[in-house]
Write an enzyme that holds these catalytic residues in place. Structure first.
Site, mmCIF file in Angstrom:
data_model
loop_
_atom_site.group_PDB
_atom_site.id
_atom_site.type_symbol
_atom_site.label_atom_id
_atom_site.label_comp_id
_atom_site.label_asym_id
_atom_site.label_seq_id
_atom_site.Cartn_x
_atom_site.Cartn_y
_atom_site.Cartn_z
ATOM 1 N N TYR A 59 0.808 -1.304 0.021
ATOM 2 C CA TYR A 59 0.032 -0.114 0.087
ATOM 3 C C TYR A 59 1.003 1.194 -0.013
ATOM 4 O O TYR A 59 0.396 2.434 -0.506
ATOM 5 C CB TYR A 59 -0.942 -0.027 1.167
ATOM 6 C CG TYR A 59 -1.767 -1.046 1.306
ATOM 7 C CD1 TYR A 59 -2.053 -1.962 0.406
ATOM 8 C CD2 TYR A 59 -2.656 -1.542 2.465
ATOM 9 C CE1 TYR A 59 -2.715 -3.036 0.279
ATOM 10 C CE2 TYR A 59 -3.440 -2.400 2.428
ATOM 11 C CZ TYR A 59 -3.718 -3.455 1.603
ATOM 12 O OH TYR A 59 -4.510 -4.349 1.565
ATOM 13 N N LYS A 112 1.175 -7.287 5.671
ATOM 14 C CA LYS A 112 1.196 -8.454 4.753
ATOM 15 C C LYS A 112 2.617 -8.531 3.985
ATOM 16 O O LYS A 112 3.245 -7.550 3.775
ATOM 17 C CB LYS A 112 0.021 -8.274 3.736
ATOM 18 C CG LYS A 112 -1.265 -8.107 4.243
ATOM 19 C CD LYS A 112 -2.209 -7.830 3.190
ATOM 20 C CE LYS A 112 -3.614 -7.427 3.785
ATOM 21 N NZ LYS A 112 -3.737 -5.896 4.089
#
Length: 319
Positions: free
Chosen positions: A42, A71
């Protein structure tokens, strides 16, 4: 109070602009969110960390009040790179540990050093004449063993996976020394994934639904049209009127009530509070069935589609 279980409603940071992420994280925590769903890919973890530090400094929460997920990106799948991936996220977020660390996709790509480019994204060399994904020969079981080592070291309290299908879940459970805590998948009324959710629960794996409102996250990416919104469906509108709630609240309640946690995203503080305000009503059995009947197998986040279009590489992971 220490958060010992993943909260039913979290805040997703996919597509939150870097320049907005610190304030968004702060406002989300201030609004009452205790689960923050982050990821290397992100590109905004350092800013999210700034918002978290500010919220803690202002006495809104303690670290133990929060459940923070991140993640492992595709380029860090090789066992020797897994710890590098989590330590970079921890550094950016300003944390000593994560509550949950997930394998982002069951896709292994060639390693890109942090010094070369971070986040590494999908294509191996953006400056190439024909930028493409470069696949790496890393079996998922090797990546999982390295994830287990992270948990052993206390770098994360739980580990799990994203975007796995049923076959991969069965395979994972055949070799996992530490069972996955969470399976994070796209799930909304147009893609209910009932068999996969049921299988995960049968294995005592928690399910988190990303994109719980469906197309809203994808219209701006041209991955969905404005007419794809589940919020305009008659059954959703009728339930909203019956309960005095917004259509979005009805869809989010459906997600929680079926036994998954959800991670909606919004930039507006008033919408943040609205999305949290779904625990004071219950959909009837008939309403749940009617909303589930909207299932059309409509997947918006599909590497088999977007990887070809955006990264010149055909790479499906769903049949």
């Amino acid at each position: 109070m220490t958060v010992n279980a993943i909260p039913p409603i979290g805040f997703g940071f996919w597509k939150v602009a870097r320049e907005d992420a610190a304030q968004t994280a702060y406002e989300a925590i201030k609004a009452g969110y205790r689960h923050l769903d982050c990821a290397c890919d992100y590109g905004n973890e350092a800013e999210i960390g700034q918002g978290v530090v500010r919220a803690i400094a202002d006495g809104i929460v303690t670290r133990e009040d929060l459940w923070i997920t991140s993640k492992l990106w595709n380029t860090f799948h090789a066992p020797q790179h897994v710890e590098l991936g989590i330590r970079k996220s921890l550094q950016d977020l300003g944390l000593d540990y994560l509550d949950l660390y997930l394998i982002h996709f069951p896709i292994a790509l060639e390693f890109v050093p942090i010094e070369t480019r971070y986040p590494p994204e999908w294509v191996h060399d953006p400056a190439a004449d024909n930028p493409r994904m470069h696949r790496a020969k890393v079996p998922l079981h090797e990546t999982w063993a390295a994830m287990e080592a992270l948990a052993d070291k206390g770098l994360c309290r739980h580990i799990g996976v994203c975007n796995y299908n049923s076959a991969l879940v069965h395979d994972l459970m055949s070799y996992a020394r530490i069972a996955p805590h969470t399976l994070q998948i796209e799930a909304h009324p147009y893609l209910i994934q009932d068999k996969l959710v049921r299988l995960a629960h049968d294995y005592a794996i928690h399910v988190t639904a990303f994109s719980p409102l469906g197309a809203l996250s994808y219209v701006e990416l041209d991955m969905a049209g404005s007419g794809d919104s589940v919020l305009t469906e008659t059954v959703v509108q009728t339930a909203a009127q019956a309960h005095g709630k917004s259509p979005a609240q009805v869809v989010l309640r459906w997600g929680v009530q079926r036994g998954t946690s959800i991670i909606p995203k919004t930039s507006k503080p008033e919408r943040m509070r609205e999305n949290l305000d779904i625990m004071d009503f219950e959909l009837t059995g008939g309403e749940m069935e009617a909303i589930s009947a909207l299932d059309a197998g409509r997947r918006f986040n599909d590497p088999g589609v977007f990887a070809q279009a955006a990264f010149n590489t055909f790479h499906p992971i769903y049949d």
